[in-house]
Design a protein around this motif. Sequence first.
Motif, PDB file in Angstrom:
ATOM      1  N   THR A 123     -35.916 -10.220 -11.024  1.00 28.13           N
ATOM      2  CA  THR A 123     -36.334  -9.887 -12.673  1.00 28.13           C
ATOM      3  C   THR A 123     -36.750  -8.412 -13.029  1.00 28.13           C
ATOM      4  OG1 THR A 123     -36.665 -12.141 -13.107  1.00 28.13           O
ATOM      5  CG2 THR A 123     -37.791 -10.930 -14.217  1.00 28.13           C
ATOM      6  N   ILE A 124     -37.387  -8.113 -11.942  1.00 28.29           N
ATOM      7  CA  ILE A 124     -38.619  -7.301 -11.276  1.00 28.29           C
ATOM      8  C   ILE A 124     -37.822  -5.579 -11.289  1.00 28.29           C
ATOM      9  CG2 ILE A 124     -40.690  -5.706 -10.248  1.00 28.29           C
ATOM     10  CD1 ILE A 124     -42.174  -8.755 -10.322  1.00 28.29           C
ATOM     11  N   LEU A 125     -36.892  -5.783 -10.481  1.00 29.79           N
ATOM     12  CA  LEU A 125     -35.886  -5.156 -10.127  1.00 29.79           C
ATOM     13  C   LEU A 125     -35.023  -4.606 -11.490  1.00 29.79           C
ATOM     14  CD1 LEU A 125     -34.596  -3.361  -8.239  1.00 29.79           C
ATOM     15  CD2 LEU A 125     -32.374  -5.090  -7.885  1.00 29.79           C
ATOM     16  N   GLY A 126     -34.529  -5.795 -12.022  1.00 29.65           N
ATOM     17  CA  GLY A 126     -33.898  -5.366 -13.406  1.00 29.65           C
ATOM     18  C   GLY A 126     -34.697  -4.144 -14.633  1.00 29.65           C
ATOM     19  N   MET A 127     -36.002  -5.373 -14.093  1.00 30.96           N
ATOM     20  CA  MET A 127     -36.178  -4.151 -15.658  1.00 30.96           C
ATOM     21  C   MET A 127     -36.947  -2.916 -14.945  1.00 30.96           C
ATOM     22  SD  MET A 127     -39.059  -7.199 -16.126  1.00 30.96           S
ATOM     23  CE  MET A 127     -40.023  -6.606 -17.765  1.00 30.96           C
ATOM     24  N   LEU A 128     -36.516  -1.900 -13.863  1.00 34.68           N
ATOM     25  CA  LEU A 128     -36.221  -1.094 -13.688  1.00 34.68           C
ATOM     26  C   LEU A 128     -35.044   0.073 -14.602  1.00 34.68           C
ATOM     27  CD1 LEU A 128     -36.256  -0.781  -9.446  1.00 34.68           C
ATOM     28  CD2 LEU A 128     -37.573   0.061 -11.103  1.00 34.68           C
ATOM     29  N   HIS A 129     -33.971  -0.670 -15.742  1.00 37.82           N
ATOM     30  CA  HIS A 129     -33.411  -0.331 -16.596  1.00 37.82           C
ATOM     31  C   HIS A 129     -34.368  -0.526 -18.059  1.00 37.82           C
ATOM     32  CE1 HIS A 129     -30.582   0.392 -13.231  1.00 37.82           C
ATOM     33  NE2 HIS A 129     -30.519  -1.180 -12.846  1.00 37.82           N
ATOM     34  N   ASP A 130     -35.578  -1.213 -17.985  1.00 37.90           N
ATOM     35  CA  ASP A 130     -36.249  -1.041 -19.521  1.00 37.90           C
ATOM     36  C   ASP A 130     -36.230   0.010 -19.789  1.00 37.90           C
ATOM     37  OD1 ASP A 130     -38.079  -3.510 -20.659  1.00 37.90           O
ATOM     38  OD2 ASP A 130     -38.504  -1.352 -21.158  1.00 37.90           O
ATOM     39  N   PRO A 131     -35.503   0.371 -21.539  1.00 41.00           N
ATOM     40  CA  PRO A 131     -36.025   1.094 -21.864  1.00 41.00           C
ATOM     41  C   PRO A 131     -37.100   1.748 -22.241  1.00 41.00           C
ATOM     42  CG  PRO A 131     -36.059  -0.687 -23.335  1.00 41.00           C
ATOM     43  CD  PRO A 131     -35.377  -1.455 -21.988  1.00 41.00           C
ATOM     44  N   ASP A 132     -38.362   0.892 -21.783  1.00 39.98           N
ATOM     45  CA  ASP A 132     -39.603   1.129 -21.897  1.00 39.98           C
ATOM     46  C   ASP A 132     -40.400   2.475 -20.962  1.00 39.98           C
ATOM     47  OD1 ASP A 132     -42.554   1.517 -24.222  1.00 39.98           O
ATOM     48  OD2 ASP A 132     -43.537   1.039 -22.100  1.00 39.98           O
ATOM     49  N   TYR A 133     -41.059   3.512 -20.661  1.00 44.10           N
ATOM     50  CA  TYR A 133     -41.489   4.272 -19.110  1.00 44.10           C
ATOM     51  C   TYR A 133     -42.750   2.879 -18.784  1.00 44.10           C
ATOM     52  CZ  TYR A 133     -43.116   7.454 -16.334  1.00 44.10           C
ATOM     53  OH  TYR A 133     -44.355   8.252 -15.571  1.00 44.10           O
ATOM     54  N   ASP A 134     -43.618   3.263 -19.898  1.00 46.44           N
ATOM     55  CA  ASP A 134     -44.755   2.298 -18.631  1.00 46.44           C
ATOM     56  C   ASP A 134     -44.347   1.115 -18.196  1.00 46.44           C
ATOM     57  OD1 ASP A 134     -46.322   4.217 -19.857  1.00 46.44           O
ATOM     58  OD2 ASP A 134     -46.559   3.484 -21.547  1.00 46.44           O
ATOM     59  N   VAL A 135     -43.028   0.313 -18.602  1.00 46.22           N
ATOM     60  CA  VAL A 135     -42.412  -1.200 -18.316  1.00 46.22           C
ATOM     61  C   VAL A 135     -41.420  -0.621 -17.054  1.00 46.22           C
ATOM     62  CG1 VAL A 135     -40.474  -3.306 -18.317  1.00 46.22           C
ATOM     63  CG2 VAL A 135     -42.176  -2.352 -20.204  1.00 46.22           C
ATOM     64  N   VAL A 136     -40.736  -0.095 -17.126  1.00 42.01           N
ATOM     65  CA  VAL A 136     -40.003   0.726 -15.689  1.00 42.01           C
ATOM     66  C   VAL A 136     -41.003   1.343 -14.729  1.00 42.01           C
ATOM     67  CG1 VAL A 136     -38.527   2.955 -15.385  1.00 42.01           C
ATOM     68  CG2 VAL A 136     -37.888   2.292 -16.814  1.00 42.01           C
ATOM     69  N   MET A 137     -42.088   2.282 -15.014  1.00 42.81           N
ATOM     70  CA  MET A 137     -43.329   2.844 -14.027  1.00 42.81           C
ATOM     71  C   MET A 137     -43.913   1.323 -13.124  1.00 42.81           C
ATOM     72  SD  MET A 137     -42.638   5.473 -13.472  1.00 42.81           S
ATOM     73  CE  MET A 137     -43.633   6.282 -12.126  1.00 42.81           C
ATOM     74  N   ALA A 138     -44.163   0.391 -14.137  1.00 43.78           N
ATOM     75  CA  ALA A 138     -44.894  -0.870 -13.607  1.00 43.78           C
ATOM     76  C   ALA A 138     -43.847  -1.454 -12.587  1.00 43.78           C
ATOM     77  CB  ALA A 138     -45.537  -1.531 -14.740  1.00 43.78           C
ATOM     78  N   ALA A 139     -42.427  -1.581 -12.971  1.00 46.95           N
ATOM     79  CA  ALA A 139     -41.655  -2.395 -11.899  1.00 46.95           C
ATOM     80  C   ALA A 139     -41.194  -1.847 -10.677  1.00 46.95           C
ATOM     81  CB  ALA A 139     -40.299  -2.791 -13.001  1.00 46.95           C
ATOM     82  N   ALA A 140     -41.511  -0.238 -11.082  1.00 50.01           N
ATOM     83  CA  ALA A 140     -41.271   0.573  -9.932  1.00 50.01           C
ATOM     84  C   ALA A 140     -42.479   0.063  -8.587  1.00 50.01           C
ATOM     85  CB  ALA A 140     -41.080   2.002 -10.329  1.00 50.01           C
ATOM     86  N   LYS A 141     -43.714   0.070  -9.109  1.00 53.44           N
ATOM     87  CA  LYS A 141     -44.448   0.334  -8.491  1.00 53.44           C
ATOM     88  C   LYS A 141     -44.257  -1.091  -7.753  1.00 53.44           C
ATOM     89  CE  LYS A 141     -49.420  -0.458  -8.226  1.00 53.44           C
ATOM     90  NZ  LYS A 141     -51.328  -0.054  -9.175  1.00 53.44           N
ATOM     91  N   CYS A 142     -43.941  -2.361  -8.817  1.00 58.54           N
ATOM     92  CA  CYS A 142     -44.126  -4.202  -7.804  1.00 58.54           C
ATOM     93  C   CYS A 142     -42.746  -3.435  -7.236  1.00 58.54           C
ATOM     94  CB  CYS A 142     -44.285  -4.514  -8.770  1.00 58.54           C
ATOM     95  SG  CYS A 142     -45.559  -4.671  -9.756  1.00 58.54           S
ATOM     96  N   SER A 143     -42.046  -3.206  -7.172  1.00 58.47           N
ATOM     97  CA  SER A 143     -40.495  -3.274  -6.795  1.00 58.47           C
ATOM     98  C   SER A 143     -41.238  -2.704  -5.170  1.00 58.47           C
ATOM     99  CB  SER A 143     -39.403  -2.766  -7.476  1.00 58.47           C
ATOM    100  OG  SER A 143     -39.140  -2.907  -8.581  1.00 58.47           O
ATOM    101  N   SER A 144     -41.347  -1.420  -5.274  1.00 60.80           N
ATOM    102  CA  SER A 144     -41.696  -0.745  -4.030  1.00 60.80           C
ATOM    103  C   SER A 144     -42.964  -1.910  -3.288  1.00 60.80           C
ATOM    104  CB  SER A 144     -42.685   0.479  -4.200  1.00 60.80           C
ATOM    105  OG  SER A 144     -43.102   1.923  -3.176  1.00 60.80           O
ATOM    106  N   ASN A 145     -43.540  -2.100  -3.578  1.00 61.68           N
ATOM    107  CA  ASN A 145     -44.863  -3.261  -2.853  1.00 61.68           C
ATOM    108  C   ASN A 145     -44.080  -4.613  -2.561  1.00 61.68           C
ATOM    109  OD1 ASN A 145     -46.656  -1.825  -3.692  1.00 61.68           O
ATOM    110  ND2 ASN A 145     -47.315  -2.900  -5.687  1.00 61.68           N
ATOM    111  N   LEU A 146     -43.141  -5.163  -3.221  1.00 64.60           N
ATOM    112  CA  LEU A 146     -41.616  -6.074  -2.511  1.00 64.60           C
ATOM    113  C   LEU A 146     -41.194  -5.414  -1.405  1.00 64.60           C
ATOM    114  CD1 LEU A 146     -41.301  -7.940  -5.876  1.00 64.60           C
ATOM    115  CD2 LEU A 146     -43.259  -8.666  -4.308  1.00 64.60           C
ATOM    116  N   MET A 147     -40.783  -4.003  -1.681  1.00 63.63           N
ATOM    117  CA  MET A 147     -39.770  -3.537  -0.548  1.00 63.63           C
ATOM    118  C   MET A 147     -38.379  -4.298  -0.887  1.00 63.63           C
ATOM    119  SD  MET A 147     -42.049  -3.698   2.984  1.00 63.63           S
ATOM    120  CE  MET A 147     -40.521  -2.320   3.945  1.00 63.63           C
ATOM    121  N   ILE A 148     -38.191  -4.183  -1.821  1.00 62.19           N
ATOM    122  CA  ILE A 148     -36.741  -4.780  -2.406  1.00 62.19           C
ATOM    123  C   ILE A 148     -35.897  -3.279  -3.335  1.00 62.19           C
ATOM    124  CG2 ILE A 148     -37.670  -6.752  -3.070  1.00 62.19           C
ATOM    125  CD1 ILE A 148     -37.625  -6.091  -6.177  1.00 62.19           C
ATOM    126  N   LEU A 149     -36.303  -2.568  -2.885  1.00 53.16           N
ATOM    127  CA  LEU A 149     -35.689  -1.776  -3.573  1.00 53.16           C
ATOM    128  C   LEU A 149     -34.459  -1.122  -2.266  1.00 53.16           C
ATOM    129  CD1 LEU A 149     -37.970   1.371  -5.152  1.00 53.16           C
ATOM    130  CD2 LEU A 149     -36.366  -0.213  -5.804  1.00 53.16           C
TER     131      LEU A 149
END
Length: 251
Positions: free
Chosen positions: A225-251
């Motif tokens: 779900t977090i990975l899917g939110m990398l395509h969210d239309p809001d910049y802040d949401v994308v940045m939050a998802a990107a940070k978590c995605s990096s921490n989870l090592m799913i990129l």
Amino acid sequence: MLFRSNPLLGLLCSSEEGFVESEIIYVLRKASSIDVMGTYLEIFKSREDLRPQLMLEFGDRGCIQLMQLAHESLSSQDENLVNAAIVTLGKFGDAESLPLLLTTLASSKNANLSATILQNLGSYEASLVEQSLLEGLHSPVARIRANAVEALMECNSVSSIKHIENLLTDDNNRVRANAALACFRLGHTKAIQVLLDMSQSPSKWMRLSCIWALNATSTDQARETILGMLHDPDYDVVMAAAKCSSNLMIL
């Protein structure tokens, strides 16, 4: 004065610019307590403006021998110092402090102060603080409700699930996300669906809060779900998802 093995301590004692001392204390966070505590205690006595930050340092460093100083600070007229003392006592988690915290909570007319106390009650045994925390769930103040949920989760109050479930539809994003995460951690695993639904909310704040909570569940469904939110239309949401995605090592 006990400084002098570290030039920053000398500057800390000689400076009269509050922001300078504050930065020095921050930089010295990795310094040994043996090296800095003597100086910190001297400054605590003489510089009211630095007391809140130093009190937090005492807690971060686990200086439980200064518990009485934290107790005395609860009666200060400086709200920042009182809040810092509450956080420090929460980190100590000593039974001797609990009656003082509960008394302060009962007499408090300050929502921020009450919220801070409730959040730090999570350090204590559930049976000792559960009633106060359950009362916090009914507060009209969102921060108090959210902090009460966090504390119930922290002290592993399984019996409170039925009360926390009532907040799964709360209008406040943080309260709802906390409630879903708490229910999930306390055994109601289906509560993760609330977070998944929040990820599709039209409110960016609901989406932001759900990212934090989903990340804390560490489930495969949350990662997807977090990975899917990398395509969210809001910049802040994308940045939050990107940070978590990096921490989870799913990129």
